[in-house]
Write an enzyme that holds these catalytic residues in place. Structure first.
Site, mmCIF file in Angstrom:
data_model
loop_
_atom_site.group_PDB
_atom_site.id
_atom_site.type_symbol
_atom_site.label_atom_id
_atom_site.label_comp_id
_atom_site.label_asym_id
_atom_site.label_seq_id
_atom_site.Cartn_x
_atom_site.Cartn_y
_atom_site.Cartn_z
ATOM 1 N N GLN A 29 0.883 -1.122 0.060
ATOM 2 C CA GLN A 29 0.074 0.023 0.005
ATOM 3 C C GLN A 29 0.747 1.294 0.072
ATOM 4 O OE1 GLN A 29 -3.360 0.657 -0.220
ATOM 5 N NE2 GLN A 29 -3.725 -1.316 -0.410
ATOM 6 N N SER A 53 12.826 -1.736 1.147
ATOM 7 C CA SER A 53 11.866 -0.513 1.091
ATOM 8 C C SER A 53 12.660 0.835 0.843
ATOM 9 C CB SER A 53 10.936 -0.630 2.047
ATOM 10 O OG SER A 53 10.039 -1.667 1.869
ATOM 11 N N HIS A 108 -6.049 0.773 7.575
ATOM 12 C CA HIS A 108 -6.863 -0.301 8.246
ATOM 13 C C HIS A 108 -7.066 0.102 9.670
ATOM 14 C CE1 HIS A 108 -8.564 -4.031 9.466
ATOM 15 N NE2 HIS A 108 -7.442 -4.687 9.667
ATOM 16 N N GLU A 195 -12.206 -11.508 5.597
ATOM 17 C CA GLU A 195 -11.080 -12.405 5.271
ATOM 18 C C GLU A 195 -11.327 -13.636 5.626
ATOM 19 O OE1 GLU A 195 -7.833 -8.265 5.386
ATOM 20 O OE2 GLU A 195 -7.943 -9.740 7.064
#
Length: 340
Positions: A29, A53, A108, A195
């Site tokens: 994301q 990253s 989230h 989920e």
């Protein structure tokens, strides 16, 4: 309760104008939010721990800092690291460097809703939760549309938190196709239930059970794989495009009749009661605490579950069959991995 879809025209305030934005994490994301916001004209920096990253963010042209440095520089901080590391990351590197009037966002609600993270009362807390993986959020933005998103406000210290949430959703492209307002409680509990009971847990358990029934009855594993797993995508795509109606219009009369007759024999009232128990464990925090405690203990349960799943016969059969089916797509784990 019904909610109304909102679009770009409903985003009345450019609340991110003049704000320094720090995206914390540059994985699935993180890279999508950061790149889409930058392409929407926002001032974006990246905060991430040293590693793949960090290097990737710099390679993509972002001013890249440690999490501490990025937090100090930013007005709006979006935490897009994996759920299980957010608490320690927040407490050690973000919380000590927040200022009154800052805004902290999430994709989230897990850590806020279950109170693993507690943000000072003088800081806004908002959410932008695209309903799709990061690579899709990015790709659809580049194609001129986007992925729908949920937005929410948990804490409105400045009176501007909702505007920030909506403008963030606009910046990542979600307002092009639709926004739905929700709450942290609703998003978190519904997302986890979906989920566990349907999309991941329910589906994989159903497929595995079907495979076992066929192979235990003497049918060839390769044929069983095609019947219960390979063809799943064909059916799901039809449902995705037009609901149950389109799927049933597209299959044979034999398949449709079997759907009505045998579906309720498999998904019985007892299964529904089991689903309610799953939801209860989500609502009361049992699942969240189990998950976090397993992470803090070094992930013994998750590791064991992964090893068990990797040794399933259906996985071994599928791996061999897919070698002869290049049309199913390249298996590129790195495309979906979340680093740091």
């Amino acid at each position: 309760m019904t909610v109304q879809m909102e679009y770009e025209k409903d985003v009345k305030v450019a609340a991110l104008d003049g704000k320094k934005i720090a995206v914390i994490g540059y994985g699935s994301q993180g890279h999508a939010h950061a790149q889409n916001l930058r392409d929407s004209g926002r001032d974006v920096i990246i905060g991430v721990r040293p590693g793949k990253s960090f290097d990737k963010a710099k390679e993509d042209g972002f001013d890249t800092y440690t999490v501490v440095e990025a937090t100090k520089l930013a007005d709006v901080i979006m935490i897009l690291a994996p759920d299980e590391i957010q608490q320690e990351l927040y407490e050690a590197e973000i919380a000590p460097n927040l200022e009154a009037g800052n805004a902290v966002g999430f994709a989230h609600g897990f850590n806020i809703h279950f109170e693993f993270i507690k943000v000072p009362a003088d800081v806004d807390v908002f959410m932008c939760a695209p309903k799709g993986p990061g690579h899709l959020v990015r790709r659809t933005y580049e194609e001129g549309f986007g992925v729908p998103a949920l937005y929410a406000v948990y804490q409105d210290a400045t009176g501007n938190a909702k505007n920030i949430a909506m403008d963030w959703c606009k910046g990542v492209g979600a307002a092009r196709v639709g926004l739905l307002e929700t709450t942290y409680k609703e998003e978190t509990e519904e997302d986890l239930f979906g989920e566990q009971a349907v999309l991941c847990g329910g589906l994989t358990a159903l497929i595995e059970a079907g495979f076992e029934v066929l192979t235990e009855a003497g049918y060839a594993p390769e044929l069983a794989y095609f019947e219960v797993l390979h063809e799943m995508k064909l059916i799901v795509d039809l449902i995705y495009e037009g609901g149950f109606k389109k799927m049933r219009q597209s299959i044979s009369n034999t398949a449709e009749y079997g759907d009505y007759v045998s579906g309720p024999r498999v998904i019985t009232e007892q299964v529904k009661e089991n689903m309610k128990a799953v939801l209860a464990d989500i609502q009361n925090g049992k699942f969240a605490n189990d998950f976090v405690n397993d992470y803090k203990a070094g992930r013994p349960k998750l590791t064991a579950y992964r090893e068990q799943a990797a040794n399933l016969e259906i996985e071994k059969v599928g791996a061999e069959l897919r070698k002869a089916m290049p049309f199913v797509g390249k298996n590129d784990d790195d495309a979906f991995k979340i680093y740091n």
